[in-house]
Scaffold this motif. Structure first.
Motif, PDB file in Angstrom:
ATOM      1  N   HIS A 305      43.256 -43.786  27.444  1.00 54.66           N
ATOM      2  CA  HIS A 305      42.898 -45.205  27.296  1.00 54.66           C
ATOM      3  C   HIS A 305      42.872 -45.600  25.815  1.00 54.66           C
ATOM      4  N   LEU A 306      42.377 -44.719  24.969  1.00 55.17           N
ATOM      5  CA  LEU A 306      42.246 -45.050  23.538  1.00 55.17           C
ATOM      6  C   LEU A 306      43.466 -44.635  22.720  1.00 55.17           C
ATOM      7  N   PHE A 307      44.022 -43.489  23.036  1.00 61.11           N
ATOM      8  CA  PHE A 307      45.047 -42.896  22.163  1.00 61.11           C
ATOM      9  C   PHE A 307      46.440 -42.885  22.793  1.00 61.11           C
ATOM     10  N   GLY A 308      46.562 -43.303  24.075  1.00 60.73           N
ATOM     11  CA  GLY A 308      47.841 -43.184  24.753  1.00 60.73           C
ATOM     12  C   GLY A 308      48.269 -41.730  24.785  1.00 60.73           C
ATOM     13  N   ASP A 309      49.572 -41.463  24.638  1.00 65.22           N
ATOM     14  CA  ASP A 309      50.017 -40.072  24.620  1.00 65.22           C
ATOM     15  C   ASP A 309      50.448 -39.668  23.213  1.00 65.22           C
ATOM     16  N   GLY A 310      49.878 -40.341  22.216  1.00 62.75           N
ATOM     17  CA  GLY A 310      50.338 -40.132  20.847  1.00 62.75           C
ATOM     18  C   GLY A 310      49.599 -39.069  20.065  1.00 62.75           C
ATOM     19  N   VAL A 311      48.426 -38.648  20.536  1.00 64.11           N
ATOM     20  CA  VAL A 311      47.600 -37.739  19.736  1.00 64.11           C
ATOM     21  C   VAL A 311      47.415 -36.429  20.499  1.00 64.11           C
ATOM     22  N   PRO A 312      47.759 -35.292  19.891  1.00 56.81           N
ATOM     23  CA  PRO A 312      47.546 -34.029  20.596  1.00 56.81           C
ATOM     24  C   PRO A 312      46.048 -33.794  20.839  1.00 56.81           C
ATOM     25  N   CYS A 313      45.760 -33.250  22.021  1.00 54.91           N
ATOM     26  CA  CYS A 313      44.367 -32.946  22.333  1.00 54.91           C
ATOM     27  C   CYS A 313      44.311 -31.618  23.077  1.00 54.91           C
ATOM     28  N   SER A 314      43.193 -30.939  22.971  1.00 55.82           N
ATOM     29  CA  SER A 314      43.011 -29.675  23.685  1.00 55.82           C
ATOM     30  C   SER A 314      41.540 -29.326  23.695  1.00 55.82           C
ATOM     31  N   SER A 315      41.193 -28.408  24.590  1.00 56.40           N
ATOM     32  CA  SER A 315      39.834 -27.862  24.628  1.00 56.40           C
ATOM     33  C   SER A 315      39.879 -26.411  24.157  1.00 56.40           C
ATOM     34  N   THR A 316      38.898 -26.007  23.370  1.00 56.36           N
ATOM     35  CA  THR A 316      38.832 -24.616  22.910  1.00 56.36           C
ATOM     36  C   THR A 316      37.836 -23.787  23.727  1.00 56.36           C
ATOM     37  N   LYS A 317      37.380 -24.346  24.864  1.00 51.99           N
ATOM     38  CA  LYS A 317      36.397 -23.611  25.673  1.00 51.99           C
ATOM     39  C   LYS A 317      37.014 -22.388  26.357  1.00 51.99           C
ATOM     40  N   GLY A 318      38.347 -22.320  26.443  1.00 54.93           N
ATOM     41  CA  GLY A 318      38.993 -21.112  26.957  1.00 54.93           C
ATOM     42  C   GLY A 318      38.746 -19.908  26.059  1.00 54.93           C
ATOM     43  N   TRP A 319      38.417 -20.150  24.782  1.00 59.37           N
ATOM     44  CA  TRP A 319      38.090 -19.070  23.846  1.00 59.37           C
ATOM     45  C   TRP A 319      36.606 -18.676  23.914  1.00 59.37           C
ATOM     46  N   THR A 320      35.753 -19.700  23.899  1.00 63.05           N
ATOM     47  CA  THR A 320      34.312 -19.472  23.671  1.00 63.05           C
ATOM     48  C   THR A 320      33.467 -19.622  24.922  1.00 63.05           C
ATOM     49  N   GLY A 321      34.043 -20.222  25.977  1.00 63.78           N
ATOM     50  CA  GLY A 321      33.226 -20.680  27.086  1.00 63.78           C
ATOM     51  C   GLY A 321      32.512 -21.963  26.696  1.00 63.78           C
ATOM     52  N   HIS A 322      31.812 -22.543  27.677  1.00 59.54           N
ATOM     53  CA  HIS A 322      31.052 -23.767  27.412  1.00 59.54           C
ATOM     54  C   HIS A 322      29.685 -23.346  26.870  1.00 59.54           C
ATOM     55  N   THR A 323      29.497 -23.559  25.600  1.00 58.77           N
ATOM     56  CA  THR A 323      28.261 -23.105  24.961  1.00 58.77           C
ATOM     57  C   THR A 323      27.176 -24.184  24.984  1.00 58.77           C
ATOM     58  N   LEU A 324      27.307 -25.136  25.903  1.00 54.52           N
ATOM     59  CA  LEU A 324      26.241 -26.074  26.271  1.00 54.52           C
ATOM     60  C   LEU A 324      25.671 -26.804  25.063  1.00 54.52           C
TER      61      LEU A 324
END
Lengths: 393, 262
Positions: A305-324
Motif C-alpha cells: 500500500h505504501l511502497f508498491g513493489d519498488g522497495v525490497p523487503c524481507s524478514s530476518t526472523k528465519g535467522w534469529t526466530g521471533h525474539t518478541l
C-alpha cells in the motif's frame, strides 16, 4: 526530536554474542534456529536459543539473577557497550542518561521455576524467590541502571512484540523533552514456558524453522535476544542515525492483526512523517515477518500500500526466530548492519515468496547501496511501531 | 516540563469514581472504607467484554470517566501503566502449566500481555492512536506520568494516562503484595484550554523521595497499591489549591510535581 545518533550497540541472539557473529551469519545465510525441547515447553520446537547464559550478575546484585538479566549482562559485556555507556555517563552526568528497555516477560522464568520447585501440597512459593528483581518488568531496566551506575529515569516498556522498538521511540521522547541527554534503549526477552505454551495454545508455532513470506509458511519460531542501543544527539562522528519512529494501534482484535494492515500502515506513515521522508526515500524494509499466515499477508498488503513493489523487503526472523519484546531492538541493529554493509538479507529458507504477495520480497541476499532502512514491529493488543534508520549524512 | 490536566478519574476503596469522590478528596466529606468495584465495560462488544477480567475493567472504567468531556476519545494517544499487569491471568496460567496436561487457554495468553488493557481500550473506542504500556513496580504511576507528560509536550497532542493495579492471586500474592484494586486516569495536554483543571510542572529528581509524615486514612491508601500513589495529586486537584508533591519513582529517584489550579 530527530535524528538521534546510535553511538553504540550490542546484540546477543541465537547467532552469537555480539554484532560481529550476527553480521557474519546474515552474509553467510547461516541461521541460528535449532529443534529442541525447552524444559516445560512444547516438545520438539524450533527455537532461537542463546548459548552460554552462564554469566551471573556481580555478587552485590545477586538478587537480580535470572535468565533475562543474564542475557542483559551478556549484551552489556559485548561490543564495548559497557565502556561506551560509561563514557556517555561521564560526558553527560549519571542523572542525564536514561534506561528505557522493552520486554514482554522479563524474568518470569524465575516464577515458573518457583512454582515447579514447590513440594506436593505446598502452595507458597520458595522463600528465596525474589519477585521484584526477576519477574517484575522493572527488574530489567533497574538492573542495567544500577549495573551501569546511572541515575536517570528507568522505564520498562511492555507492549508485547513491539516492546523493543517502542522503548527506542520513547527514549527519543525523553531526550526531546529534555529530561535526559542520552539513553540506553532496546529490549531483552528470554525463552520461558509461558510464551512457548502460549504461542502453542494459539496454534502459531511452526513445525519447522520459521519461513516468513513463504507460500507454505506455517508459524513462528520463538527466539530470545538482547538488543541494546546507546542513543544521543548526533555529533560529527558518522554514527548511524535513527531518523524517525512512528506508532499506532489496531483497535481491532487482541491477537489478530487488522486484515488490511491499517495499523501497520499508520505506524509506517507516522515514522515517515517523523523523519520528514516520502516512501521512495526508503531503500529496504526489514519486516516484522513472523512467519504466521495472517501476519505476513497483512504486512505484505500494508507494505505494498505504501511502497508498491519498488522497495525490497524481507524478514530476518528465519535467522534469529521471533525474539518478541527484543525483536524491535535486535532488528534495529540488523537494519544498521544492512546500512553499513549495503546488504538486503533475503528471507532465509524461502526459495520463492508467496505468489499472492505483491510487495517486493527478497529471498536471496542482495548487495545494494542503502541510505535508509525501515524496521517494522507489530504485537498482540494491536500495537504497531516502525523505526527508520539512516547512514550518517 | 509543563502540561495541563483536563479530565480525571479515580476508582479505589471508598473512591467510586471522580464525580462521587471529589468531595471526599477535597476534605469536605469523610472518607469511608468501601470495597472498590469496577463495572463491566459497556463500551466493549459482548464478545470482547466477556474476555476482560477485573484488571482491564478497572483500567477501562477509569479511562472512560476521565475522557467523558472529550469530543472524540479515539484521537487520544494513550499511556497505560501498571506494576503487576493482569496478575489474575498470569497466576491462572502458572497454575495451568503445572497441571498434568499443562494446557493454557489462548484467550488467557493474549490477555496476559502487559498491554492488554490498552489493547481493549483502543478496540472499545475504535482508536488507532499510538499507545504505550509501561511497568514500574511500586513506582508505576510515576513511570506512566513521566512517559505521558513527555509524550504530550513533544507530540503536541492530548495524552490519556491510565494507571491501574489489582491484587495478585495466591501464591503470587505472597511475593508481591497489593492490598486492593485501584485505577486512576488523567488527560494531559501540552497547552491550556477551557477544559484544563490545573497546570502540572514536572521535574525528575535523581534522589530518594523525602519521607513524608503519615497523613490520614485516605493518604495511607497510597502504600497499598502502586496506582494509589496518585492520591496526593488527586487531593490537590480536588481542593483546587497549589501543591508541591514528591512522587516516588525509583528507590533513588522521584518526580517533583507542582500543581496549580487554572
Amino acid at each position: 526530536m530527530w535524528p538521534l545518533a546510535i553511538t553504540a550497540s550490542s546484540a546477543v541472539s541465537a547467532l552469537g554474542t555480539g554484532v560481529a557473529p550476527l553480521r557474519a551469519a546474515l552474509h553467510a545465510r547461516r541461521g541460528g534456529l535449532v529443534r529442541t525441547d525447552f524444559p516445560g515447553g512444547p516438545a520438539g520446537t524450533w527455537l532461537g536459543q542463546v548459548a552460554g547464559l552462564d554469566i551471573a550478575p556481580p555478587p552485590e546484585l545477586a538478587g537480580y539473577d535470572c535468565r533475562n538479566n543474564r542475557l542483559a549482562e551478556m549484551a552489556l559485556r559485548s561490543d564495548g557497550f559497557e565502556a561506551a555507556v560509561i563514557q556517555a555517563r561521564e560526558r553527560h552526568g549519571a542523572d542525564r542518561v536514561a534506561v528505557i528497555l522493552g520486554t514482554s516477560t522479563a524474568g518470569i522464568g524465575a516464577t515458573e521455576r518457583a512454582y515447579a520447585q514447590r513440594e506436593p501440597g505446598q502452595t507458597a512459593l520458595t522463600a528465596d524467590f525474589d519477585y521484584a528483581h526477576t519477574h517484575d518488568l522493572q527488574a530489567l531496566p533497574n538492573y542495567l541502571r544500577v549495573r551501569l551506575g546511572l541515575r536517570g529515569p528507568a522505564l520498562a516498556v511492555s507492549t508485547a512484540c513491539t516492546s523493543g522498538a517502542r522503548a527506542i521511540m520513547q527514549a527519543a521522547v525523553l531526550i526531546a523533552a529534555g529530561v535526559v541527554d542520552a539513553a540506553v534503549a532496546g529490549g531483552v526477552d528470554t525463552l520461558c514456558r509461558l510464551t512457548l505454551n502460549g504461542f502453542g495454545s494459539l496454534g502459531l508455532l511452526g513445525l519447522g524453522p520459521c519461513r516468513p513470506c513463504a507460500s507454505d509458511r506455517d508459524g513462528v519460531s520463538i527466539g530470545e535476544a538482547a538488543g541494546l542501543l546507546l542513543l544521543e544527539r548526533p555529533g560529527s562522528d558518522g554514527a548511524t542515525l535513527l531518523l524517525g519512529a512512528g506508532a499506532s494501534s489496531d483497535g481491532h482484535h487482541m491477537s489478530s492483526p487488522h486484515p488490511d494492515g491499517l495499523g501497520a500502515v499508520g505506524a509506517m506513515r507516522a515514522a515517515l512523517a517523523a523523519a520528514g521522508l516520502r516512501p521512495d526515500a526508503i531503500d529496504y524494509v526489514n519486516l516484522h515477518g513472523t512467519g504466521t499466515r495472517a501476519n505476513d499477508a497483512m504486512e505484505d498488503r500494508a507494505v505494498h500500500h505504501l511502497f508498491g513493489d519498488g522497495v525490497p523487503c524481507s524478514s530476518t526472523k528465519g535467522w534469529t526466530g521471533h525474539t518478541l519484546g527484543a525483536s524491535g531492538a535486535l532488528e534495529a541493529i540488523i537494519a544498521a548492519i544492512c546500512l553499513e554493509d549495503g546488504l538486503v538479507p533475503g528471507c532465509l529458507g524461502v526459495d520463492v515468496a508467496d505468489p499472492e504477495f505483491r510487495s517486493r520480497v527478497a529471498t536471496g541476499n542482495l548487495a545494494a547501496p542503502l541510505q535508509r532502512v525501515m524496521s517494522n514491529s507489530f504485537g498482540f493488543g494491536g500495537s504497531n511501531c516502525s523505526l527508520i534508520l539512516g547512514r550518517a549524512a | 516540563m509543563r502540561c495541563w490536566i483536563g479530565g480525571v478519574s479515580v476508582l479505589g476503596p471508598g473512591l467510586p469514581g471522580w464525580a462521587q469522590s471529589e468531595a471526599v478528596l477535597a476534605g469536605r466529606e469523610a472518607w469511608v472504607m468501601a470495597e472498590a468495584i469496577a463495572p463491566a465495560p459497556a463500551i466493549l462488544a459482548s464478545t470482547e467484554r466477556r474476555r476482560t477480567g477485573i484488571t482491564t475493567r478497572f483500567a477501562l472504567a477509569a479511562a472512560m470517566e476521565a475522557t467523558d468531556g472529550e469530543a472524540d476519545r479515539s484521537v487520544l494517544e494513550t499511556v497505560f501503566s501498571s506494576g503487576n499487569g493482569d496478575g489474575m491471568v498470569i497466576g491462572a496460567m502458572m497454575e495451568a502449566m503445572h497441571e498434568a496436561d499443562g494446557v493454557i487457554s489462548p484467550t488467557q495468553f493474549h490477555n496476559s500481555v502487559h498491554n492488554a488493557a490498552a489493547g481493549y481500550w483502543h478496540i472499545a473506542v475504535g482508536s488507532t492512536a499510538p499507545s504505550l504500556s509501561v511497568g514500574g513496580h511500586d513506582g508505576a504511576f510515576a513511570a506512566g506520568l513521566l512517559a505521558a507528560a513527555t509524550t504530550a509536550v513533544t507530540g503536541g497532542g492530548a495524552v490519556l494516562l491510565c494507571a491501574y493495579d489489582t491484587p495478585m492471586p495466591s501464591p503470587l500474592s505472597g511475593v508481591r503484595r497489593t492490598d486492593f484494586p485501584f485505577a486512576v486516569a488523567l488527560v494531559l495536554r501540552p497547552e491550556s484550554g477551557l477544559s484544563a483543571r490545573a497546570t502540572l510542572d514536572l521535574r525528575y529528581v535523581p534522589e530518594a523521595a523525602p519521607v513524608e509524615p503519615v497523613g490520614d486514612d485516605l493518604d495511607a491508601l497510597s502504600a497499598g497499591n502502586p496506582a494509589a500513589r496518585s492520591i496526593p495529586l488527586l487531593r490537590a486537584l480536588a481542593t483546587r489549591r497549589e501543591a508541591l508533591i514528591r512522587l516516588p519513582m525509583l528507590d533513588d529517584a522521584y518526580l517533583e510535581l507542582l500543581i496549580a489550579p487554572c
